[in-house]
Scaffold this motif. Sequence first.
Motif, PDB file in Angstrom:
ATOM      1  N   HIS D  42      41.885  46.531  49.425  1.00 48.26           N
ATOM      2  CA  HIS D  42      42.305  47.861  49.856  1.00 48.26           C
ATOM      3  C   HIS D  42      41.998  48.147  51.320  1.00 48.26           C
ATOM      4  CE1 HIS D  42      41.666  48.614  45.398  1.00 48.26           C
ATOM      5  NE2 HIS D  42      42.939  48.695  45.599  1.00 48.26           N
ATOM      6  N   ALA D  69      37.832  50.460  40.515  1.00 44.96           N
ATOM      7  CA  ALA D  69      39.200  49.981  40.292  1.00 44.96           C
ATOM      8  C   ALA D  69      39.292  48.603  40.924  1.00 44.96           C
ATOM      9  CB  ALA D  69      40.193  50.930  40.933  1.00 44.96           C
ATOM     10  N   HIS D  71      40.704  45.750  41.891  1.00 43.75           N
ATOM     11  CA  HIS D  71      42.011  45.113  42.039  1.00 43.75           C
ATOM     12  C   HIS D  71      41.923  43.722  42.658  1.00 43.75           C
ATOM     13  CE1 HIS D  71      44.064  49.377  42.256  1.00 43.75           C
ATOM     14  NE2 HIS D  71      43.264  49.241  41.234  1.00 43.75           N
ATOM     15  N   ASP D  97      35.476  50.340  33.907  1.00 43.44           N
ATOM     16  CA  ASP D  97      36.629  50.490  34.804  1.00 43.44           C
ATOM     17  C   ASP D  97      36.960  49.150  35.466  1.00 43.44           C
ATOM     18  OD1 ASP D  97      34.242  50.601  36.280  1.00 43.44           O
ATOM     19  OD2 ASP D  97      34.726  52.458  37.335  1.00 43.44           O
ATOM     20  N   PHE D 100      38.360  46.570  32.778  1.00 41.15           N
ATOM     21  CA  PHE D 100      39.764  46.813  32.412  1.00 41.15           C
ATOM     22  C   PHE D 100      40.698  46.470  33.583  1.00 41.15           C
ATOM     23  CE2 PHE D 100      38.517  50.394  29.197  1.00 41.15           C
ATOM     24  CZ  PHE D 100      38.011  49.439  28.337  1.00 41.15           C
ATOM     25  N   SER D 101      40.286  46.826  34.800  1.00 43.93           N
ATOM     26  CA  SER D 101      41.124  46.552  35.969  1.00 43.93           C
ATOM     27  C   SER D 101      41.302  45.048  36.195  1.00 43.93           C
ATOM     28  CB  SER D 101      40.502  47.160  37.231  1.00 43.93           C
ATOM     29  OG  SER D 101      40.442  48.566  37.146  1.00 43.93           O
ATOM     30  N   GLN D 104      43.070  43.327  32.180  1.00 45.11           N
ATOM     31  CA  GLN D 104      44.337  43.781  31.596  1.00 45.11           C
ATOM     32  C   GLN D 104      45.544  43.487  32.494  1.00 45.11           C
ATOM     33  OE1 GLN D 104      43.826  44.011  28.449  1.00 45.11           O
ATOM     34  NE2 GLN D 104      44.348  46.137  28.027  1.00 45.11           N
ATOM     35  N   MET D 105      45.588  42.292  33.058  1.00 50.57           N
ATOM     36  CA  MET D 105      46.671  41.911  33.975  1.00 50.57           C
ATOM     37  C   MET D 105      47.995  41.728  33.224  1.00 50.57           C
ATOM     38  SD  MET D 105      45.648  41.810  37.126  1.00 50.57           S
ATOM     39  CE  MET D 105      46.815  40.710  37.939  1.00 50.57           C
ATOM     40  N   PRO D 106      49.098  41.973  33.908  1.00 46.92           N
ATOM     41  CA  PRO D 106      50.401  41.790  33.262  1.00 46.92           C
ATOM     42  C   PRO D 106      50.694  40.304  33.033  1.00 46.92           C
ATOM     43  CG  PRO D 106      50.691  42.279  35.587  1.00 46.92           C
ATOM     44  CD  PRO D 106      49.225  42.443  35.295  1.00 46.92           C
TER      45      PRO D 106
ATOM     46  N   LEU E  68      48.437  49.135  32.029  1.00 49.62           N
ATOM     47  CA  LEU E  68      47.448  48.049  32.011  1.00 49.62           C
ATOM     48  C   LEU E  68      46.550  48.101  33.252  1.00 49.62           C
ATOM     49  CD1 LEU E  68      49.905  45.291  30.738  1.00 49.62           C
ATOM     50  CD2 LEU E  68      48.151  46.457  29.400  1.00 49.62           C
ATOM     51  N   ALA E  69      46.305  46.955  33.874  1.00 44.80           N
ATOM     52  CA  ALA E  69      45.537  46.925  35.126  1.00 44.80           C
ATOM     53  C   ALA E  69      46.447  47.468  36.213  1.00 44.80           C
ATOM     54  CB  ALA E  69      45.097  45.496  35.428  1.00 44.80           C
ATOM     55  N   ALA E  70      46.505  48.784  36.318  1.00 47.87           N
ATOM     56  CA  ALA E  70      47.514  49.453  37.126  1.00 47.87           C
ATOM     57  C   ALA E  70      47.121  49.464  38.600  1.00 47.87           C
ATOM     58  CB  ALA E  70      47.714  50.871  36.592  1.00 47.87           C
ATOM     59  N   HIS E  71      47.375  48.356  39.283  1.00 50.65           N
ATOM     60  CA  HIS E  71      46.961  48.228  40.679  1.00 50.65           C
ATOM     61  C   HIS E  71      47.965  48.840  41.644  1.00 50.65           C
ATOM     62  CE1 HIS E  71      44.419  44.402  39.603  1.00 50.65           C
ATOM     63  NE2 HIS E  71      44.175  45.417  38.816  1.00 50.65           N
ATOM     64  N   GLY E  74      47.095  51.921  43.929  1.00 49.46           N
ATOM     65  CA  GLY E  74      46.047  51.592  44.886  1.00 49.46           C
ATOM     66  C   GLY E  74      46.529  50.672  45.987  1.00 49.46           C
ATOM     67  N   ASP E  97      42.831  51.949  30.432  1.00 49.53           N
ATOM     68  CA  ASP E  97      42.783  50.874  31.428  1.00 49.53           C
ATOM     69  C   ASP E  97      43.557  51.289  32.684  1.00 49.53           C
ATOM     70  OD1 ASP E  97      45.174  50.757  30.017  1.00 49.53           O
ATOM     71  OD2 ASP E  97      45.018  48.633  29.499  1.00 49.53           O
ATOM     72  N   LEU E  99      44.374  54.401  33.593  1.00 44.65           N
ATOM     73  CA  LEU E  99      43.726  55.555  34.230  1.00 44.65           C
ATOM     74  C   LEU E  99      42.568  55.108  35.120  1.00 44.65           C
ATOM     75  CD1 LEU E  99      43.164  58.571  34.669  1.00 44.65           C
ATOM     76  CD2 LEU E  99      41.905  58.597  32.536  1.00 44.65           C
ATOM     77  N   SER E 101      42.006  52.128  36.382  1.00 45.72           N
ATOM     78  CA  SER E 101      42.484  51.287  37.491  1.00 45.72           C
ATOM     79  C   SER E 101      43.083  52.140  38.609  1.00 45.72           C
ATOM     80  CB  SER E 101      43.555  50.310  36.997  1.00 45.72           C
ATOM     81  OG  SER E 101      43.024  49.407  36.061  1.00 45.72           O
ATOM     82  N   ILE E 102      43.565  53.309  38.255  1.00 40.88           N
ATOM     83  CA  ILE E 102      44.218  54.177  39.239  1.00 40.88           C
ATOM     84  C   ILE E 102      43.222  55.126  39.895  1.00 40.88           C
ATOM     85  CG2 ILE E 102      45.780  56.181  39.394  1.00 40.88           C
ATOM     86  CD1 ILE E 102      47.664  54.683  37.467  1.00 40.88           C
TER      87      ILE E 102
END
Lengths: 139, 139, 139, 139, 139, 139, 139, 139
Positions: D42, D69, D71, D97, D100-101, D104-106, E68-71, E74, E97, E99, E101-102
């Motif tokens: 980031h 988060a 990432h 947090d 899960f970040s 939980q990758m796509p 999911l791992a909502a990068h 960010g 997850d 929420l 990640s965000i």
Amino acid sequence: MSEKPLVVIIMGSKSDEELAKKAEEVLKEHCVPYEVRVLSAHRTPKELDKYLEESKEYIKVYIAIAGLAAHLPGVIASRVEQPVIGVPRDVKLMGLDALFSIVQMPPGVPVAAVGIDNAKNAAHLAIRILKVAGFKPCK
Amino acid sequence: MSEKPLVVIIMGSKSDEELAKKAEEVLKEHCVPYEVRVLSAHRTPKELDKYLEESKEYIKVYIAIAGLAAHLPGVIASRVEQPVIGVPRDVKLMGLDALFSIVQMPPGVPVAAVGIDNAKNAAHLAIRILKVAGFKPCK
Amino acid sequence: MSEKPLVVIIMGSKSDEELAKKAEEVLKEHCVPYEVRVLSAHRTPKELDKYLEESKEYIKVYIAIAGLAAHLPGVIASRVEQPVIGVPRDVKLMGLDALFSIVQMPPGVPVAAVGIDNAKNAAHLAIRILKVAGFKPCK
Amino acid sequence: MSEKPLVVIIMGSKSDEELAKKAEEVLKEHCVPYEVRVLSAHRTPKELDKYLEESKEYIKVYIAIAGLAAHLPGVIASRVEQPVIGVPRDVKLMGLDALFSIVQMPPGVPVAAVGIDNAKNAAHLAIRILKVAGFKPCK
Amino acid sequence: MSEKPLVVIIMGSKSDEELAKKAEEVLKEHCVPYEVRVLSAHRTPKELDKYLEESKEYIKVYIAIAGLAAHLPGVIASRVEQPVIGVPRDVKLMGLDALFSIVQMPPGVPVAAVGIDNAKNAAHLAIRILKVAGFKPCK
Amino acid sequence: MSEKPLVVIIMGSKSDEELAKKAEEVLKEHCVPYEVRVLSAHRTPKELDKYLEESKEYIKVYIAIAGLAAHLPGVIASRVEQPVIGVPRDVKLMGLDALFSIVQMPPGVPVAAVGIDNAKNAAHLAIRILKVAGFKPCK
Amino acid sequence: MSEKPLVVIIMGSKSDEELAKKAEEVLKEHCVPYEVRVLSAHRTPKELDKYLEESKEYIKVYIAIAGLAAHLPGVIASRVEQPVIGVPRDVKLMGLDALFSIVQMPPGVPVAAVGIDNAKNAAHLAIRILKVAGFKPCK
Amino acid sequence: MSEKPLVVIIMGSKSDEELAKKAEEVLKEHCVPYEVRVLSAHRTPKELDKYLEESKEYIKVYIAIAGLAAHLPGVIASRVEQPVIGVPRDVKLMGLDALFSIVQMPPGVPVAAVGIDNAKNAAHLAIRILKVAGFKPCK
């Protein structure tokens, strides 16, 4: 069943019946004499007390199934000296409320928790306990 | 203790010792003969297997204390036929990881979970089980 | 597949098959030779041990799929020296029980966790590992 | 260390240093050549991209440590083809947090998650991966 | 729409489309010119970078939807200086997850999180921001 | 500060002051004129209403810091049309109660949530919003 | 206090005393006559029953403080017809176990839950209830 | 109903109606005069304030049903001096967001929380409170 029951399955409410059946199947399969009761720690506390007073003369293991604020197993454990197995039922919160209400008992009043909705394991655990006392399951 | 142990307390690692002591106190207080082992399902699987093979001839109840991915109680339950009591230790995640790893066993391989860090209740539960088999605690 | 398998997908139970298929698809698509086994850490511990003893001569990466108290990946990691990838399956508690049981391993016995029900990523991760060793996927 | 590094430990921020040290110890103990970087997905995305572009020529395994988060591991996995190991650090929410970040990758962009704050296992996992590629650790 | 877009809705994947539609409805209803993109921080990082480089000349508010791992939100916030609104999508774990990640971004790289699956509020928030800059919605 | 404030930091109680200071630092550093208020949605609802009625003539962005059942940001968002940024404070439950109370607003009344205890990011987000409206921070 | 108590504060164990004091302060401040008891649903069920039988003649509101598997408030609610207020105490799991055990009561046996460790609000709620019945607090 | 209402059931939105009906049934069954309102703390704050101002002359107990960031019960409690009962509705996150928003109120502004979706218990609790004030339910 003519033999004196060794195990009782107590449900907090009629709606726990499906889970109770799963425990029954395992007990039957292993030829464990048992009985079943619907008794609530909250709605029928006196009937529960009465049943516990009588049954503690012959029951070896108590299985209690309950959802939500699942006090039933803990209340039984505070009134009898036998092992009490608690089955948390998933009614809300994925069963976490029932699991915590069952497993987080204060020191001195133990409840043996099994997995959420896992009534089968309550029966399997009861059989393991009975075997310590010399019971020979048929399977 | 000259008597043959009826209960064993198995720790996954030396760091579980403080909890083990709490279970020991309760067992001592009730004059239950017991032994203590440090054996890991992950780091010393062969020693664990060997101990279980031998001990299952005389141990009536297994108490297993473990934190994190607490596989120890479940692994013991898959190898012996006696009741296995699991004590989830709070190392991370408030002990939820250990609780879930202990209580959520598949049908057929039951573990009796007690509360997080509540080793005393593991001992109390063991005593209830021994009493079913006719054991008379001194207290 | 005539080639010696490089990867194995081990399921704790037949009910994990749907997830296993997703991993298989990815492996096939990239021409990775693999095999599939149903072996439980709890119900068939001896068969599991036997298979691990043999397979560690040729398998490069182990993928283990399990739900609930998902001990399978950790138990494999304690018996072989290859990388072990764990796929937590959502059976109860949204898969959190399986995730924690897989990822929270003690130091020295690592398991590589992928996302809940994300068997595809287990295969993708296996391929990345094989590529480090010079394997050339067809895609 | 004169040898070309095989592993890199990337921290999202200087405050992750203590965890990085734990991974370093394990790598040193096993004589794995490695390097360490502080690079944020980031705050320094360009420096990160640049480093990844260069390092992917020689690095075999990426270890990324991050809290909140987290990432960093996922962003690395989207830019290189090597295995990426993510270490979730407990900064808030017990590390959930970060876990899960990371985990939980796509599908298609895998990260190998290890336990919360368990940087040692990241190193142990890296060594298992290197051994698949023929690396001989000194221990 | 002939006017230059002021808002963009970026989805991490096509499967987020239903949520995107809900945000679109609100923007349309208030006559906010907008555009929509499908761009992934993990699968199409270069296309994302390119789009951000161009769009930051005219876009006033970024809305990013991801599960999911909502990068995605960010990563956008680390590349542009405009406000970025993140919509966590419930794909697994009830959206926790996504929420985490965000919302749990490190200091200096803020993302404005709205409720789980609450794409409407992302649009409403964008309109509030545009109004600070003098934009007059038609409703 | 002689300039008209553009941002206000509202705390639910004096005990949120430490977090407020962190937001203030960031605002000062970027030369954003701001004011600070202690006003509770529960204990001083009339004073809050009165302040909002007056301030909405000049304030561009509201920052609200609150713990526990953190209603303050949502109540503000229901009374003014400007963007409202909510900072969940960790008083109990790791701040999850405050996070959920802030972020899970009904459609039509958006609050922009930032990370738990992350007052700095509330200030950074406010600055991004002000920049959309042409404000030039000094840094 | 010469007046007949209108409120009772019941603690599950002596260790809840600090919380009880907070409720007492509020009651004293408002001149509400009250009494305090230490009675456990699990360890002293008969004493509890006896006390409830007697006290229900004069007590208007029951406040029960309990941690872990906090059955006390629910057990009281099943035995008396007055309103019962439950205070979940954070002993483990941040008090979530106690909160769930208190609030998730089955239909027909209500408990009024207040916040975790928030004994003050139990007293404030009791006062609101007493005022419905015409009680005039001195403050 | 010709009698003056003693209880009001306030819903945050029309979609809470099904739960409201469950509370109504219990109140009817016990012959408690009541009224029902749809009033939102966020969308119709003025109408809510107006209703509370008027109703506090005759209402004895407020029941408020709300999901998500359920501010309604707390906002009512900050404006009236009567007991307020909050029913958390499961809209997202299994109702945990609503439960926390309702129960974790700051000291001095109590809300009596009942179980998730358990509107029946809100009515039962209201009846217990009315009975303290001398009300005689018909059942």
